[in-house]
Motif scaffolding. Structure first.
Motif, PDB file in Angstrom:
ATOM      1  N   ALA A  87       0.852  -1.196   0.000  1.00 56.99           N
ATOM      2  CA  ALA A  87       0.000   0.000   0.000  1.00 56.99           C
ATOM      3  C   ALA A  87       0.885   1.242   0.000  1.00 56.99           C
ATOM      4  CB  ALA A  87      -0.903  -0.009   1.215  1.00 56.99           C
ATOM      5  N   ILE A  88       0.601   2.164  -0.918  1.00 52.57           N
ATOM      6  CA  ILE A  88       1.363   3.419  -1.006  1.00 52.57           C
ATOM      7  C   ILE A  88       0.415   4.559  -0.676  1.00 52.57           C
ATOM      8  CG2 ILE A  88       2.778   4.892  -2.473  1.00 52.57           C
ATOM      9  CD1 ILE A  88       3.291   2.412  -4.229  1.00 52.57           C
ATOM     10  N   THR A  89       0.684   5.274   0.406  1.00 57.64           N
ATOM     11  CA  THR A  89      -0.221   6.345   0.833  1.00 57.64           C
ATOM     12  C   THR A  89       0.546   7.648   1.031  1.00 57.64           C
ATOM     13  OG1 THR A  89       0.061   5.769   3.167  1.00 57.64           O
ATOM     14  CG2 THR A  89      -1.783   4.750   1.999  1.00 57.64           C
ATOM     15  N   PRO A  90       0.040   8.747   0.487  1.00 56.40           N
ATOM     16  CA  PRO A  90       0.669  10.057   0.727  1.00 56.40           C
ATOM     17  C   PRO A  90       0.201  10.631   2.064  1.00 56.40           C
ATOM     18  CG  PRO A  90      -1.171  10.309  -0.770  1.00 56.40           C
ATOM     19  CD  PRO A  90      -1.077   8.835  -0.467  1.00 56.40           C
ATOM     20  N   LEU A  91       0.990  11.546   2.599  1.00 59.21           N
ATOM     21  CA  LEU A  91       0.614  12.225   3.848  1.00 59.21           C
ATOM     22  C   LEU A  91       1.158  13.653   3.795  1.00 59.21           C
ATOM     23  CD1 LEU A  91      -0.603  12.236   6.687  1.00 59.21           C
ATOM     24  CD2 LEU A  91       1.531  11.276   7.546  1.00 59.21           C
ATOM     25  N   LYS A 127      -1.359  -5.462   4.213  1.00 58.87           N
ATOM     26  CA  LYS A 127      -0.186  -5.246   3.364  1.00 58.87           C
ATOM     27  C   LYS A 127       0.846  -4.392   4.087  1.00 58.87           C
ATOM     28  CE  LYS A 127      -2.426  -5.127  -1.211  1.00 58.87           C
ATOM     29  NZ  LYS A 127      -2.674  -4.231  -2.390  1.00 58.87           N
ATOM     30  N   ARG A 128       2.100  -4.570   3.677  1.00 60.05           N
ATOM     31  CA  ARG A 128       3.104  -3.602   4.110  1.00 60.05           C
ATOM     32  C   ARG A 128       2.733  -2.259   3.498  1.00 60.05           C
ATOM     33  NH1 ARG A 128       9.293  -5.514   3.485  1.00 60.05           N
ATOM     34  NH2 ARG A 128       9.616  -3.785   4.950  1.00 60.05           N
ATOM     35  N   LYS A 129       3.165  -1.190   4.150  1.00 59.54           N
ATOM     36  CA  LYS A 129       2.727   0.135   3.718  1.00 59.54           C
ATOM     37  C   LYS A 129       3.927   1.057   3.565  1.00 59.54           C
ATOM     38  CE  LYS A 129       0.435   2.783   6.606  1.00 59.54           C
ATOM     39  NZ  LYS A 129      -0.638   3.360   7.420  1.00 59.54           N
ATOM     40  N   ILE A 130       3.850   1.905   2.557  1.00 60.35           N
ATOM     41  CA  ILE A 130       4.838   2.970   2.378  1.00 60.35           C
ATOM     42  C   ILE A 130       4.091   4.292   2.515  1.00 60.35           C
ATOM     43  CG2 ILE A 130       6.484   4.050   0.813  1.00 60.35           C
ATOM     44  CD1 ILE A 130       6.774   1.345  -0.596  1.00 60.35           C
ATOM     45  N   VAL A 131       4.467   5.089   3.515  1.00 64.46           N
ATOM     46  CA  VAL A 131       3.855   6.398   3.730  1.00 64.46           C
ATOM     47  C   VAL A 131       4.822   7.461   3.205  1.00 64.46           C
ATOM     48  CG1 VAL A 131       2.919   8.027   5.404  1.00 64.46           C
ATOM     49  CG2 VAL A 131       2.627   5.573   5.757  1.00 64.46           C
TER      50      VAL A 131
END
Length: 831
Positions: A244-248, A268-272
């Motif tokens: 999962a790729i999420t912007p912040l 899922k592993r996540k990339i913030v």
């Protein structure tokens, strides 16, 4: 609740605040200060049932802290614990802890300076040194000192100059807590990053995923643009299928921000991908890996231009350590730093406080509303810079928000109560009176967000009207609209309308043609007049340019909402055209009518014109046919002052008169000076009166310069001049020989040798004190001797000269004894 490191110092904190009204709490990241301290102090006797207000510098952190504390109490947010942030509030009648952000604390203080219902104000993450935090602390300190000695102030931070803050708080006690940070392995690059930062970050993400088999990734990037580009690079490699790729970042919706800090719903592993918003306060669940680009974006205000620009800078050591600590909040972690160890040693220890580099207009208006006209009336950790402060004062006076004494007007109080930037609030107030309130609210919302339009081909169209049309639902071929952002902007526009009691428009907004006028209300200092080729002159005198040829490039006038501050001419990034009649009508009180009479160097004449100006902009101009004669004479005098005395018609006699006076000054220093420097300095005294009635260079040619110079001397001085500095000397032949005063220290005459036969001594001038230099000439007017001692010439040199001249001019008279010979101007004397 599980025990946190902060719990160990809570008893000491309680004890301190029971006897002191201020304290400083320093706690490492992960210690639990943000969520544990307010709850621990809620029932202290000195609080006496009053509220705790905690200032949190970021909206996301404020909401997250309130949610966490409410969850710990087993209550919904808005019960005992609530929050107030921009466009979102959850508080109830029984709320005792309010987590607030941005200008909320300032608004509360302005409404009730004593804050009667508040017993404790907490300034969390104070090391970020936001402008609102500095202002809130200064106002709270004055409230504490003048109105409520029992009001408690608590400053909390992970990294802070404790001595400086404690001294500001009247030598408040400092309490320290060690954080619970798990070990974090730090990895540096072997060499400086040369490629684009997005490419380096994406490559490092793939490296981290291959080296670290567990844990989510928190990636720090400068801004939303870099976040989007890194996301695209990852998606191009199909990474989003398994991770999962999420912007912040701050421009996201509240729902999107909440999703970024929680664990991925599907496991899922996540990339913030985050800006510095995740540096402190927030705990992004599941993170064990941090990738730090080493860059951050900060606003920088330029007093020189009056504009704010976002600048990408290297992080400070304090920020880098905060980011690194994110990897060790939940367990052992690793931090990949995209800079070398050598670069690491060169990092600044801490960032620059916002008060030193921010646009101070809202800040100054808050101070004025508080009753402060000079910042030194309050206590500051860092006082505001004088140049930026004065620029803000000038803008607020231009907006009519404060008067010339610095006190707020009724209009200014209304702007301050709205809570937005004074520019935007002023625009809405003025627009509402014209029936353009909904359009102004839409424009204010647009200006507060990133661009919702993406243009095909990457062109940056500056026309603000296109954004208004997109917001109103108009289809724009060739443009892509960010619809999620559009919905958020529309919601914010409604918030603006509610703040100013503007009823919602039942009709579709169509007044796009007034967009430039609305921008001019908000940015009166950025009204611009077209010059040529997309170049403009701003009202404040600076240049600006639209770099690409587009619709607005040839606009006669426009109002710019956004410019950069790079180079001599700032680049216009957002603007809209404004009509001249609108400028003349709505800014009529600021228009200045000036009459100018000035020398036109090219036309060699004085031009008289009347100009109507708005700041540096000339919006109307007409020639005057019958200007004041004295003003014209003054302009002619200025022309001589600028171009020099050669503009006057100097005759040989006038120059000689000037030189004779210079000779007089050699023998009498008190004599009136007529040298070039003094004449230029005193033009108004000796020349100006004689130019009345003249207008052009041709008129100047009628001037009798010698006659004008003569009037600089009194009648007696003129008599002395004639005697001491004669224009000619009569020699024995009877000829009148002009005296050359070119070298004032050595006046000379040039005379044929035969005309001074019988003259024993050298003639003298200056009342007999200065012998002239004799240039003795042959019959052909060629010099044969130069002397100041004629007697010596006769006795020594004459015979050699006679021998030579007799050979060349045998018919002429060359006597053996020149002292008794008859002088002549002829070949031979008459018998």
């Amino acid at each position: 609740m599980s025990e946190l490191p902060i719990d160990k110092v809570v008893p000491s904190l309680k004890s301190t605040l029971s006897v002191r009204n201020s304290a400083v709490l320093v706690a490492a990241p992960g210690a639990g200060k943000t969520t544990r301290v307010p709850l621990a102090l809620l029932n202290e006797p000195w609080l006496n049932g009053k509220k705790i207000v905690m200032l949190e510098p970021r909206r996301l952190a404020a909401r997250a802290a309130a949610h966490y504390m409410s969850s710990a109490l087993g209550e919904p947010t808005g019960a005992t614990v609530g929050y107030r942030v921009r466009m979102d509030t959850k508080v109830g009648p029984n709320t005792r802890i309010e987590v607030v952000t941005e200008g909320v604390l300032t608004r509360m203080l302005q409404v009730d300076q004593a804050l009667e219902g508040v017993g404790l104000i907490i300034f969390d993450e104070f090391h970020e040194r936001s402008l609102h935090a500095d202002l809130g602390l200064a106002l709270s300190l004055q409230t504490q000192q003048l109105l409520r000695d029992e009001l408690r102030l608590l400053v909390m931070s992970a990294t802070l100059e404790t001595d400086k803050v404690a001294k500001l708080l009247n030598d408040a006690p400092v309490i320290r807590s060690e954080g619970r940070v798990f070990p974090v392995q730090t990895l540096f690059t072997q060499q400086q990053i040369e490629e684009k930062i997005e490419t380096a970050v994406a490559r490092t993400i793939f490296r981290a995923l291959s080296e670290q088999k567990e844990g989510d990734l928190l990636v720090f990037l400068p801004g939303a643009g870099e976040i989007n580009r890194v996301r695209r690079l990852l998606e191009e490699q199909n990474l989003s299928r398994t991770i999962a790729i999420t912007p912040l970042h701050g421009n996201l919706s509240l729902e999107a921000q909440d999703a970024a800090i929680k664990r991925s719903a599907d496991g899922k592993r996540k990339i913030v991908l985050s800006t510095s918003i995740a540096e402190s306060s927030l705990t992004v669940e599941g993170v064990h890996i941090v990738i730090d680009s080493g860059r951050m974006r900060v606003p920088r205000f330029s007093p020189r231009t009056g504009m704010t620009r976002l600048e990408t800078v290297a992080v400070s050591r304090a920020s880098a350590d905060q980011r690194r600590g994110r990897a060790g909040r939940l367990g052992p972690g690793v931090c990949y730093r995209l800079w070398t160890e050598e670069e690491d040693r060169m990092l600044e220890e801490s960032g620059v406080p916002e008060i030193r580099e921010a646009d101070l207009a809202p800040f100054v208006l808050e101070l004025a509303s508080w009753g402060v006209t000079e910042p030194d009336e309050l206590l500051w950790l860092d006082p505001p810079p004088e140049a930026a402060y004065q620029q803000a004062v000038q803008l607020l006076q231009q907006l009519g928000a404060i008067d010339q004494t610095g006190k707020p007007t009724e209009h200014g109080r209304r702007l301050a109560s709205a809570g937005g930037h004074p520019r935007l609030s002023h625009m809405i107030v003025r627009a509402a009176k014209l029936g353009l309130g909904p359009e102004a609210c839409m424009l204010a919302a647009l200006l507060g967000e990133r661009d919702l339009l993406r243009m095909s081909g990457g062109r940056a169209e500056v026309d603000m009207r296109l954004r208004m049309e997109a917001l109103a639902g108009v289809e724009l071929p060739g443009y892509t609209v960010d619809h999620a952002l559009r919905r958020r902007i529309l919601a914010e526009a409604q918030q603006w309308q509610q703040s100013f009691d503007i009823p919602r428009s039942g009709e579709r907004i169509r007044h796009f043609d007034k967009c430039g006028l609305l921008l001019a209300f908000a940015y009166p200092d950025r009204i611009a007049k077209g010059r040529s080729g997309g170049r403009f002159l701003l009202r404040n005198g600076r240049g600006a340019v639209i770099t690409d040829l587009q619709v607005l490039s040839n606009s006669p006038y426009l109002a710019a909402a956004e410019l950069d501050d790079i180079g001599a001419d700032s680049r216009i990034q957002l603007a809209a055209p404004i009509e001249l009649p609108d400028m003349e009508f709505y800014f009529k009180e600021e228009l200045i009518t000036e009459s100018s009479v000035a020398w036109d160097r090219e036309l060699r004449t004085v031009k008289a014109k009347e100009q109507v100006r708005l700041g540096a902009l000339v919006i109307k101009e007409r020639q005057q046919s019958a200007p004041d004669a004295e003003a014209v004479a003054a302009a002619l005098t200025d022309a001589v002052r600028q171009e020099g005395l050669d503009l006057l018609p100097w005759t040989k006699q006038a120059r000689q008169y000037q030189q004779r006076n210079r000779f007089m000054q050699e023998i009498d220093p008190a004599w009136p000076s007529m040298d070039e420097e003094n004449l230029l300095e005193t033009l108004d005294e000796w020349l100006l009166p004689h130019l009345v009635g003249m207008r052009s260079g041709n008129d100047l040619q009628r001037l009798q310069v010698k006659a004008v110079l003569e009037l600089m001397l009194s009648w007696q001085q003129q008599r002395i001049l004639e005697d001491a500095a004669p224009t000619y000397i009569t020699v024995p032949s009877g000829s009148r020989i002009p005296v050359d005063y070119t070298d004032s220290s050595a006046p000379a005459i040039a005379v044929r040798l035969q005309e001074v036969f019988g003259l024993l001594r050298t003639p003298s001038i200056g009342n007999g004190k200065i012998p002239v230099i004799l240039h003795l000439l042959s019959p052909a007017q060629r010099p044969v001797q130069v002397t100041r001692d004629l007697e010596s010439f006769w006795s020594t040199t004459y015979f050699e000269v006679k021998k030579d001249l007799k050979g060349r001019y045998p018919k002429h008279y060359w006597p053996e004894d020149p002292l008794v010979a008859m002088p002549t101007s002829r070949v031979r004397p008459r018998t």
